[in-house]
Write a protein that holds these residues in place. Structure first.
Motif, short mmCIF file in Angstrom:
data_model
loop_
_atom_site.label_atom_id
_atom_site.label_comp_id
_atom_site.label_asym_id
_atom_site.label_seq_id
_atom_site.Cartn_x
_atom_site.Cartn_y
_atom_site.Cartn_z
N TYR A 78 -28.47 -57.26 29.58
CA TYR A 78 -29.88 -57.56 29.28
C TYR A 78 -30.68 -56.26 29.15
O TYR A 78 -31.57 -56.14 28.31
N ARG A 79 -30.34 -55.28 29.98
CA ARG A 79 -30.99 -53.97 29.88
C ARG A 79 -30.64 -53.31 28.54
O ARG A 79 -31.50 -52.73 27.88
N SER A 80 -29.39 -53.43 28.13
CA SER A 80 -28.97 -52.87 26.85
C SER A 80 -29.73 -53.53 25.70
O SER A 80 -30.17 -52.86 24.77
N ALA A 81 -29.90 -54.85 25.77
CA ALA A 81 -30.65 -55.56 24.73
C ALA A 81 -32.10 -55.11 24.71
O ALA A 81 -32.67 -54.91 23.63
N HIS A 82 -32.70 -54.95 25.87
CA HIS A 82 -34.08 -54.49 25.93
C HIS A 82 -34.21 -53.11 25.28
O HIS A 82 -35.16 -52.86 24.52
N PHE A 83 -33.28 -52.24 25.54
CA PHE A 83 -33.29 -50.90 24.95
C PHE A 83 -33.25 -50.99 23.43
O PHE A 83 -34.00 -50.30 22.73
N VAL A 84 -32.40 -51.86 22.88
CA VAL A 84 -32.29 -52.02 21.43
C VAL A 84 -33.57 -52.64 20.86
O VAL A 84 -34.09 -52.18 19.84
N LEU A 85 -34.09 -53.66 21.53
CA LEU A 85 -35.31 -54.31 21.04
C LEU A 85 -36.51 -53.37 21.09
O LEU A 85 -37.36 -53.40 20.21
N GLU A 86 -36.56 -52.51 22.10
CA GLU A 86 -37.63 -51.51 22.14
C GLU A 86 -37.53 -50.56 20.95
O GLU A 86 -38.54 -50.19 20.36
N ALA A 87 -36.31 -50.16 20.62
CA ALA A 87 -36.13 -49.29 19.46
C ALA A 87 -36.51 -50.03 18.17
O ALA A 87 -37.15 -49.46 17.29
N LEU A 88 -36.13 -51.30 18.09
CA LEU A 88 -36.43 -52.10 16.90
C LEU A 88 -37.93 -52.31 16.71
O LEU A 88 -38.43 -52.27 15.59
#
Length: 125
Positions: A78-88
């Motif tokens: 979930y942390r990894s997804a948050h990191f990607v969504l923040e970049a997106l």
């Protein structure tokens, strides 16, 4: 009259394919090679959470530790997804709306993200 109203939020369709592609790019930028990732969503009555699962069998221990320090944790999807969504979303605060969209074949399975309109306008300028 509608044209004088200002929206409070903008809704964005984001596909699992987009998240996967960006996750692979961000990871490759850090370790110099593309590794397999899988994007999934946990949808229940209270909301939707996106996971980015990283194939840890393709990483050395040093790579896994380094990626964790850069925002991608093998054991924290979930942390990894948050990191990607923040970049997106370019760091704009976002909220994932409940319920996954269907898989239409071309676009893939998608979900909706809302961002504040004033942030959207700021990023567009």
């Amino acid at each position: 009259m509608l044209k004088v109203l200002e929206p409070a939020y903008i809704s964005l369709y984001i596909s699992f394919n987009q998240v996967e592609k960006l996750a692979k790019q961000l990871i490759a930028k850090e370790i110099g090679r593309v590794i397999p990732v899988n994007v999934e969503g946990d949808d229940d009555d209270t909301g939707l959470r996106i996971r980015v699962e990283i194939d840890e069998s393709s990483l050395s221990d040093d790579e896994a530790i380094y990626l964790a320090s850069r925002g991608f944790a093998v054991d924290q999807p979930y942390r990894s997804a948050h990191f990607v969504l923040e970049a997106l979303t370019e760091g704009v605060p976002y909220e994932i709306l409940p319920r996954l969209g269907h898989d239409d074949g071309e676009f893939g399975t998608y979900f909706l993200v809302e961002i504040p309109y004033h942030w959207y306008i700021t990023k567009e300028e």
